[in-house]
Scaffold this active site. Structure first.
Site, PDB file in Angstrom:
ATOM      1  N   SER A  67       7.884  27.131 -64.845  1.00 36.53           N
ATOM      2  CA  SER A  67       7.156  25.872 -64.679  1.00 36.53           C
ATOM      3  C   SER A  67       8.068  24.677 -64.418  1.00 36.53           C
ATOM      4  O   SER A  67       7.600  23.641 -63.963  1.00 36.53           O
ATOM      5  CB  SER A  67       6.288  25.586 -65.912  1.00 36.53           C
ATOM      6  N   SER A  68       9.357  24.810 -64.716  1.00 33.94           N
ATOM      7  CA  SER A  68      10.274  23.692 -64.472  1.00 33.94           C
ATOM      8  C   SER A  68      11.709  24.197 -64.423  1.00 33.94           C
ATOM      9  O   SER A  68      12.009  25.314 -64.864  1.00 33.94           O
ATOM     10  CB  SER A  68      10.141  22.628 -65.575  1.00 33.94           C
ATOM     11  N   GLY A  69      12.558  23.357 -63.887  1.00 37.09           N
ATOM     12  CA  GLY A  69      13.985  23.660 -63.828  1.00 37.09           C
ATOM     13  C   GLY A  69      14.785  22.460 -64.251  1.00 37.09           C
ATOM     14  O   GLY A  69      14.283  21.326 -64.273  1.00 37.09           O
TER      15      GLY A  69
ATOM     16  N   HIS B 147      19.432  36.308 -66.639  1.00 33.62           N
ATOM     17  CA  HIS B 147      18.066  36.378 -67.160  1.00 33.62           C
ATOM     18  C   HIS B 147      17.953  35.305 -68.230  1.00 33.62           C
ATOM     19  O   HIS B 147      18.726  35.303 -69.196  1.00 33.62           O
ATOM     20  CB  HIS B 147      17.808  37.769 -67.756  1.00 33.62           C
ATOM     21  N   ASP B 148      17.018  34.387 -68.071  1.00 30.77           N
ATOM     22  CA  ASP B 148      16.967  33.222 -68.954  1.00 30.77           C
ATOM     23  C   ASP B 148      16.848  33.607 -70.426  1.00 30.77           C
ATOM     24  O   ASP B 148      17.449  32.954 -71.294  1.00 30.77           O
ATOM     25  CB  ASP B 148      15.851  32.256 -68.539  1.00 30.77           C
TER      26      ASP B 148
ATOM     27  N   THR C 237       7.101  29.663 -71.406  1.00 30.46           N
ATOM     28  CA  THR C 237       5.962  30.190 -70.659  1.00 30.46           C
ATOM     29  C   THR C 237       5.582  31.566 -71.199  1.00 30.46           C
ATOM     30  O   THR C 237       4.410  31.905 -71.321  1.00 30.46           O
ATOM     31  CB  THR C 237       6.296  30.272 -69.162  1.00 30.46           C
TER      32      THR C 237
ATOM     33  N   GLN D  28      -0.349  25.842 -71.050  1.00 27.93           N
ATOM     34  CA  GLN D  28       0.046  25.142 -69.827  1.00 27.93           C
ATOM     35  C   GLN D  28      -1.114  25.132 -68.825  1.00 27.93           C
ATOM     36  O   GLN D  28      -1.404  24.115 -68.184  1.00 27.93           O
ATOM     37  CB  GLN D  28       1.275  25.822 -69.204  1.00 27.93           C
TER      38      GLN D  28
ATOM     39  N   GLY E  56      11.762  25.536 -75.438  1.00 31.25           N
ATOM     40  CA  GLY E  56      10.875  24.375 -75.443  1.00 31.25           C
ATOM     41  C   GLY E  56       9.727  24.493 -76.413  1.00 31.25           C
ATOM     42  O   GLY E  56       9.259  23.495 -76.978  1.00 31.25           O
TER      43      GLY E  56
END
Length: 473
Positions: free
Chosen positions: A13-15, A237-238, A259, A304, A403
């Site tokens: 959804s964001s960077g 990989h985050d 997410t 979200q 987050g």
């Protein structure tokens, strides 16, 4: 600030680009650039706009000069499973189709007709999700086989961005494991599986571990930015990067909350036992060839989408506040029901589930949000119970990172449901894990043990226990 390392952390959804450096033994962060990310419809599929994402990466690098930053290295992480294919001239053969695209519907079951579910798990240790790379590739094999025949390079999204920066093509280990095509024990591409599926194994590249130096910027980019820097491989990989930033892993269950919610423990070996298969746990690769034994369950994607369906008229904190006021509302949904993966309208999907299960239907924003948070809490508790059953032990701590750790209502809910001490933070765990990998690579931090000690000293955490909360350094 001067010399620093630069983490590029792109989520669904964001960077963001975040600079990091060591000062007096502590890790300091400075946000350089933040941008939105979302799926777009292209050629009939939900896709990622990788051209726009690369322009955002470049914009963030340009901003470094404006902020007086001098990055000596850069590392990129994104979500897992998604990829592109390049032809013999290194031109894109495919769009970056998103994992939520329905092209994989029914593909997992077709693969099981060729390779048994048990064998797949025994060899790869990866949980079964219909959007795993193996099923995306099988969908291409079935519907567009000519693309696989022409493909000369398989690149996951961080690999592709690294190629655009350096001209070097490799597959990074932590992201590669999420494909369900890497042998959990040899840590190499499982060519027997690829042969059985009829997938071109020659397009897969050498697998490189985190903390590897890939190269420096291509000359034209170095000239454009006005400086050169090393391009390093963090855990691309985050979740791999996020878990690297968990301050304390002993006796701790982590929840990487964004997410998606990734709930698990860190291990030195894969656990490919029947019970882990039955409960659909995964053994994803981590930093230092550690394993992330975890379950990937629905996370904040649902809230979200609820926020979006309400035309963004409520912020996330406002939805939490409204949920708190709807404390008497008790309906819950199974957050891992396939209908919630990518519905046209999340609110309507939640309401229909409640109707079908003879529960009160949430009508107000507060009731909808309360239903989501309570349902997530139940899902977390169930996964934690399964971990403890497999390990045959009780864990005393839960560390919520990412987050989602800012959601105090959910943190307290986890503490109340599990009766365990819940540590919340750090918020930017993924970027921090990315940065500490770079700092290990350039010799500024000795190893992951020292890195985690630095993280624990550098960032404030909140502790939640049943019925109370306190702050801790």
């Amino acid at each position: 600030m001067g010399t620093c390392s630069l983490a590029v952390d792109i989520g669904a959804s964001s960077g963001r680009l975040i600079a990091g450096y060591l000062q007096d033994g502590l890790l300091k962060l400075e946000e350089v650039h933040r941008f939105e990310n979302k799926m777009v419809k292209k050629d009939g599929h939900f896709c990622w706009d990788i051209d726009a994402l690369f322009q955002e990466i470049k914009m963030g690098i340009h901003k470094c000069g404006e902020k007086g930053l001098d990055p000596e290295s850069i590392g990129i992480d994104t979500w897992a499973v998604d990829f592109v294919l390049l032809d013999e001239n290194d031109q894109l053969l495919t769009n970056a189709v998103a994992y939520r695209d329905p092209r994989t519907d029914g593909m997992m079951e077709e693969v099981f007709n060729i390779i048994s579910k048990e064998r797949l798990y025994l060899e790869t240790g990866i949980q079964f999700q219909k959007f795993n790379t193996i099923y995306q590739l099988y969908s291409i094999k079935k519907n567009n086989p000519e693309l696989l025949e022409k493909a000369k390079s398989f690149l996951m999204l961080p690999d592709y961005f690294n190629y655009l920066l350096t001209g070097e093509k490799v597959n990074e280990y932590t992201n590669a494991t999420s494909t369900q095509l890497v042998n959990a024990f040899t840590k190499k591409w499982d060519k027997d599986l690829l042969d059985q599926l009829g997938i071109n194994k020659d397009m897969f590249l050498e697998i490189k571990p985190p903390n590897t130096e890939l190269g420096t910027l291509k000359q034209d980019l170095a000239e454009e930015f006005g400086f050169d820097m090393k391009v390093l491989l963090p855990a691309t990989h985050d979740t791999g990067s996020a878990v690297a930033a968990v301050p304390e892993v002993d006796d701790t269950i982590y929840i990487s909350s964004g997410t998606w919610s990734l709930i698990g423990v860190e291990n030195r070996f894969p656990i490919c036992v029947t019970k882990a298969l039955d409960y659909n746990f995964t053994n994803e690769g981590g930093i230092d060839y550690r394993y992330r034994f975890l379950k990937n369950i629905m996370g904040l994607w649902m809230i979200q989408e609820v926020k979006r369906n309400y035309d963004n008229q409520y912020s996330f904190p406002e939805l939490v506040e409204l949920a708190d006021k709807a404390s008497d509302f008790k309906s819950k949904v199974n957050v891992d029901d396939g209908r919630f993966l990518n519905p046209e309208n999340m609110i309507e999907a939640i309401q229909l589930y409640c109707q079908e299960t003879d529960q009160p239907i949430p009508e107000t924003p507060g009731e909808v949000a309360k239903c989501v948070f309570d349902s997530l809490g139940d899902s977390y508790q169930n996964a934690i119970n399964q971990i403890e059953e497999i390990y045959e032990k009780q864990f005393t701590k839960i560390n919520v990172i990412g987050g989602g750790c800012k959601n105090e209502m959910l943190n307290q809910l986890i503490a109340d449901k599990t009766n365990k001490k819940v540590f919340a933070g750090p918020v930017e765990a993924t970027a921090i894990g990315n940065l500490i990998s770079q700092l290990i690579s350039v010799g500024k931090i000795d190893d992951i043990h020292r890195a985690r000690n630095i993280v624990s000293q550098s960032f404030d955490l909140k502790i939640y226990t049943a019925d109370k909360e306190e702050k801790v350094k």
